[in-house]
Design an enzyme around this catalytic site. Structure first.
Site, PDB file in Angstrom:
ATOM      1  CG  HIS A  78      -2.026  -1.335   1.102  1.00  0.00           C
ATOM      2  ND1 HIS A  78      -2.912  -1.173   2.185  1.00  0.00           N
ATOM      3  CD2 HIS A  78      -1.757  -2.461   0.433  1.00  0.00           C
ATOM      4  CE1 HIS A  78      -3.312  -2.671   1.664  1.00  0.00           C
ATOM      5  NE2 HIS A  78      -3.267  -2.979   0.382  1.00  0.00           N
ATOM      6  CG  HIS A 237      -7.502  -3.048  -2.199  1.00  0.00           C
ATOM      7  ND1 HIS A 237      -6.972  -1.828  -1.877  1.00  0.00           N
ATOM      8  CD2 HIS A 237      -6.908  -4.175  -1.644  1.00  0.00           C
ATOM      9  CE1 HIS A 237      -6.236  -2.499  -0.946  1.00  0.00           C
ATOM     10  NE2 HIS A 237      -5.919  -3.420  -0.649  1.00  0.00           N
ATOM     11  CG  ASP A 241      -3.100  -5.115  -3.229  1.00  0.00           C
ATOM     12  OD1 ASP A 241      -2.722  -3.915  -2.195  1.00  0.00           O
ATOM     13  OD2 ASP A 241      -3.734  -6.029  -3.214  1.00  0.00           O
ATOM     14  CG  HIS A 264       0.276  -9.565  -2.854  1.00  0.00           C
ATOM     15  ND1 HIS A 264       0.061  -8.072  -2.976  1.00  0.00           N
ATOM     16  CD2 HIS A 264      -0.635  -9.746  -1.858  1.00  0.00           C
ATOM     17  CE1 HIS A 264      -1.043  -7.537  -2.181  1.00  0.00           C
ATOM     18  NE2 HIS A 264      -1.612  -8.549  -1.539  1.00  0.00           N
TER      19      HIS A 264
END
EC number: 3.5.1.108
Length: 303
Positions: A78, A237, A241, A264
């Protein structure tokens, strides 16, 4: 002409780690040209520095974490996203614990911190990573891809079998600029499902999580009293990311990113695959007297 940027002033914040639940003190300091983003574990003796480098990523379960010389830095995505969004190249991030503060679960508080510190241009041109060939990585049906593009564009599609995340709200695209990032992406919060809570607790994850720093869903609805900030906050979101994960490449991206159910782990795999293929990218900059870069950053903020 687009120059490198750092902070004008040092600024501090306090919060809790999303996964550790630990209180953490964070200090953001200006850094010289070509320094990059470097994390500092000031609670260790001696202090250990951990560069924001995709090659140092060792943790991708529900966050992006780095390890260097035995020191861990967790949940960097973030802050990295906010730095990318505001075009900050060089900064020192001092931490009193292994995990960055989660703040409200978005990058909005980090954007506010950076703007409050002031952002100044430096003496050398900003370096961009220009994508010159398509690079794609897969994991089952999940896909992450870079393609050449004049600018920086991100597209993302999620798939969740949940009434609050219908197909029509599962896709988002953004033509990157500071203003688009701040308005359309930065306020989108991380999210989690009640059904995953047991899995997370067994692994000592999400210990600092609450409705103050995440969107929480049961089988049917959003449990947060205030509801959503955007109708498709979930996929926004995921773009937030991705912007943070991709900034670990070591420079601002010029190209198009596409994610389908990526996370991720796949984002990091994509950056590593890109950097390993020297024919797929090149360093470019736009010094004074040359063309303008195809990405718009806000004017420096002099606090």
């Amino acid at each position: 002409m687009t120059q490198q940027r750092t902070l004008k002033n040092t600024i501090r914040a306090t919060g809790v780690g999303l996964h550790s639940g630990d209180k953490v003190y964070m200090t953001l300091r200006p850094a010289p040209v070509d320094h990059g983003v470097v994390f500092r574990r000031v609670d260790l003796e001696p202090v250990v520095e951990v560069p924001a480098d995709a090659e140092l990523v060792t943790e991708t379960t529900l966050c992006t974490g780095l390890t260097c010389n035995g020191a861990k830095i967790q949940t960097v995505e973030h802050l990295m996203s906010a730095l990318a969004g505001l075009g900050v190249d060089n900064v020192i991030v001092e931490l009193s614990s292994a995990e960055l503060p989660i703040m409200d679960g978005s990058s909005g508080p980090f954007v506010f911190l950076l703007q409050s510190a002031g952002i100044v241009e430096q003496s050398k041109p900003k370096r961009f990573i220009r994508i010159t060939q398509t690079v794609e990585v897969r994991d089952g049906d999940k896909v992450a891809r870079f393609e050449p593009y004049e600018g920086y564009k991100l597209g993302f599609t999620i798939e969740f079998n949940h009434p609050m995340i219908p197909a029509k709200q599962s896709r988002q695209e953004i033509e990157f600029s500071t203003s688009a990032y701040v308005k359309e992406i930065s306020r989108a919060r991380t999210f989690g499902f009640m059904r995953d809570l047991e899995y997370m607790r067994e692994r000592n994850l999400g210990l600092g999580g609450s409705m103050d720093n995440a969107i929480v869903l049961d089988e049917f609805r959003v449990l947060n009293e205030d509801g959503l900030r955007y109708t498709n906050e979930f996929v926004r979101h995921k773009i937030l990311d991705a912007i943070g994960d991709l900034y670990l490449a070591g420079g601002a991206i010029l190209g198009a990113y596409e994610g389908f159910k990526s996370g991720h782990a796949l984002n990091n795999k994509l950056v590593r695959a890109l950097l390993a293929d020297q024919a797929a990218w090149e360093w470019v900059s736009f010094p004074e007297g040359t063309e303008q870069p195809p990405v718009t950053y806000a004017s420096p903020v002099y606090a």
